[in-house]
Design a protein around this motif. Sequence first.
Motif, mmCIF file in Angstrom:
data_model
loop_
_atom_site.group_PDB
_atom_site.id
_atom_site.type_symbol
_atom_site.label_atom_id
_atom_site.label_comp_id
_atom_site.label_asym_id
_atom_site.label_seq_id
_atom_site.Cartn_x
_atom_site.Cartn_y
_atom_site.Cartn_z
ATOM 1 N N GLU A 138 1.892 -72.645 -28.574
ATOM 2 C CA GLU A 138 1.865 -71.825 -27.357
ATOM 3 C C GLU A 138 1.750 -70.364 -27.790
ATOM 4 O OE1 GLU A 138 4.759 -70.403 -23.685
ATOM 5 O OE2 GLU A 138 5.368 -72.113 -24.926
ATOM 6 N N VAL A 139 0.548 -69.844 -27.807
ATOM 7 C CA VAL A 139 0.296 -68.495 -28.309
ATOM 8 C C VAL A 139 0.513 -67.475 -27.197
ATOM 9 C CG1 VAL A 139 -1.390 -66.949 -29.371
ATOM 10 C CG2 VAL A 139 -1.361 -69.375 -29.978
ATOM 11 N N ASP A 140 1.387 -66.509 -27.450
ATOM 12 C CA ASP A 140 1.674 -65.436 -26.496
ATOM 13 C C ASP A 140 1.207 -64.116 -27.105
ATOM 14 O OD1 ASP A 140 2.651 -63.557 -24.752
ATOM 15 O OD2 ASP A 140 4.625 -64.476 -24.538
ATOM 16 N N PRO A 141 0.092 -63.552 -26.631
ATOM 17 C CA PRO A 141 -0.439 -62.322 -27.219
ATOM 18 C C PRO A 141 0.209 -61.056 -26.683
ATOM 19 C CG PRO A 141 -1.894 -63.068 -25.485
ATOM 20 C CD PRO A 141 -0.786 -64.090 -25.575
ATOM 21 N N ASN A 142 1.180 -61.197 -25.767
ATOM 22 C CA ASN A 142 1.722 -60.035 -25.060
ATOM 23 C C ASN A 142 3.057 -59.542 -25.593
ATOM 24 O OD1 ASN A 142 -0.440 -60.049 -23.121
ATOM 25 N ND2 ASN A 142 0.538 -61.841 -22.208
ATOM 26 N N VAL A 143 3.561 -60.150 -26.655
ATOM 27 C CA VAL A 143 4.879 -59.774 -27.148
ATOM 28 C C VAL A 143 4.786 -59.194 -28.555
ATOM 29 C CG1 VAL A 143 6.105 -61.461 -25.740
ATOM 30 C CG2 VAL A 143 5.274 -62.128 -27.997
ATOM 31 N N LEU A 144 5.805 -58.456 -28.947
ATOM 32 C CA LEU A 144 5.848 -57.901 -30.293
ATOM 33 C C LEU A 144 6.218 -58.963 -31.315
ATOM 34 C CD1 LEU A 144 7.573 -54.445 -29.738
ATOM 35 C CD2 LEU A 144 5.149 -54.918 -30.115
ATOM 36 N N PHE A 145 7.132 -59.837 -30.941
ATOM 37 C CA PHE A 145 7.495 -60.928 -31.837
ATOM 38 C C PHE A 145 8.133 -62.052 -31.055
ATOM 39 C CE2 PHE A 145 11.226 -58.084 -31.990
ATOM 40 C CZ PHE A 145 12.259 -58.969 -31.722
ATOM 41 N N VAL A 146 8.186 -63.214 -31.686
ATOM 42 C CA VAL A 146 8.795 -64.405 -31.093
ATOM 43 C C VAL A 146 9.782 -64.975 -32.104
ATOM 44 C CG1 VAL A 146 8.422 -66.753 -30.250
ATOM 45 C CG2 VAL A 146 6.775 -64.956 -29.691
ATOM 46 N N ASP A 147 10.997 -65.249 -31.638
ATOM 47 C CA ASP A 147 12.041 -65.817 -32.491
ATOM 48 C C ASP A 147 12.336 -67.233 -32.024
ATOM 49 O OD1 ASP A 147 14.311 -66.556 -33.872
ATOM 50 O OD2 ASP A 147 15.372 -64.679 -33.535
ATOM 51 N N ASN A 148 12.002 -68.209 -32.853
ATOM 52 C CA ASN A 148 12.307 -69.606 -32.553
ATOM 53 C C ASN A 148 13.479 -70.119 -33.385
ATOM 54 O OD1 ASN A 148 10.120 -70.523 -30.659
ATOM 55 N ND2 ASN A 148 8.824 -69.794 -32.331
ATOM 56 N N GLY A 149 14.327 -69.221 -33.832
ATOM 57 C CA GLY A 149 15.428 -69.625 -34.682
ATOM 58 C C GLY A 149 15.070 -69.416 -36.139
ATOM 59 N N ASN A 150 14.688 -70.485 -36.827
ATOM 60 C CA ASN A 150 14.320 -70.370 -38.235
ATOM 61 C C ASN A 150 12.842 -70.054 -38.445
ATOM 62 O OD1 ASN A 150 16.856 -70.757 -39.219
ATOM 63 N ND2 ASN A 150 16.595 -72.899 -39.752
ATOM 64 N N ILE A 151 12.063 -70.061 -37.380
ATOM 65 C CA ILE A 151 10.642 -69.717 -37.469
ATOM 66 C C ILE A 151 10.365 -68.535 -36.547
ATOM 67 C CG2 ILE A 151 8.280 -70.501 -37.163
ATOM 68 C CD1 ILE A 151 9.656 -71.979 -39.393
#
Length: 318
Positions: A138-151
């Motif tokens: 699920e690619v989100d081009p609108n954010v600075l970063f994405v935190d999925n926990g360990n990834i």
Amino acid sequence: MHTIAVLALHDVLPYDLGIACDVFARVSVPGIVCPYQVLVCSEHRSVRAGFFEIKTAYGLEEMDGADTVIVPGIADADRPVSGKVISALQKASARGCRIASICSGAFILAAAGLLDGKRATTHWLGASALARLYPLIEVDPNVLFVDNGNILTSAGASAGMDLCLHMIRNDYGAEVAASSARLAVTPLVREGGQSQYIAHPSVTDESPLQKLMQWAENNLAQPLTLETLAEKGAMSTRTLTRRFREQTGVSPLQWLQTARVRRAQRLLETTAFSIERIAADVGFGSVTTFRERFGRIVGAPPQRYRIVFQGKSARVDS
């Protein structure tokens, strides 16, 4: 000591590599002599990096003992990824290592299958290609970063700084992250609705708008409106909105909502106040509204945020 392994592949982007190395190497934590040990690792001990050739001291085997692996971007995201690199990343992920990418480094994580079924981001120029090549992401081009926990993944260029500050804050708290941001001469928060956990700096500049922002931050519990701010700043609402957008990139009310959430973050980190009291202290009319706005801006509900930054044993006043 927390070991950071920075993976340098051929044609690694020098800026991304520099951010990953420099930010963590300069972290200062009271009582800890060396908070982070930074190791630059590569499959081959000599790699291209733009106009440079880099000699690395460590191989992929150093990733086996790392607490965090960071994958900077590469110039050609279409370049096939070595089987040894994929294996090393998969092995690190399997043992619970935190793995983060900067910019097109997301393509490397995707090739290793580490982003399947997850939300992720990359430089906006490569977002559509990442989504097309890896439809399970699920690619989100609108954010600075994405935190999925360990990834974790970040957008391009300076968004890598946002991501590194976020990880520092997770590791050592808000004050250490704030100190690191000041040392890097970078803002702690870049407004615009991004989901960030970075502390919001106090306004100290002497310009009229900055003075107004300081006054508003000191009076967040009041029912502030656009008209209230304009009157206090001795300007029309139209002029106020124009100046806010010119200097902050957002409207006065968007800035105000974010300022309230940032104050709530500090209270959640440093006090035992109840969620209801914090909602009132920062100017939200209802706890429901507070929870919704906090979750939208920060990316986590208030109670979960408190557990992360105070610990599970944190006492909460009734």
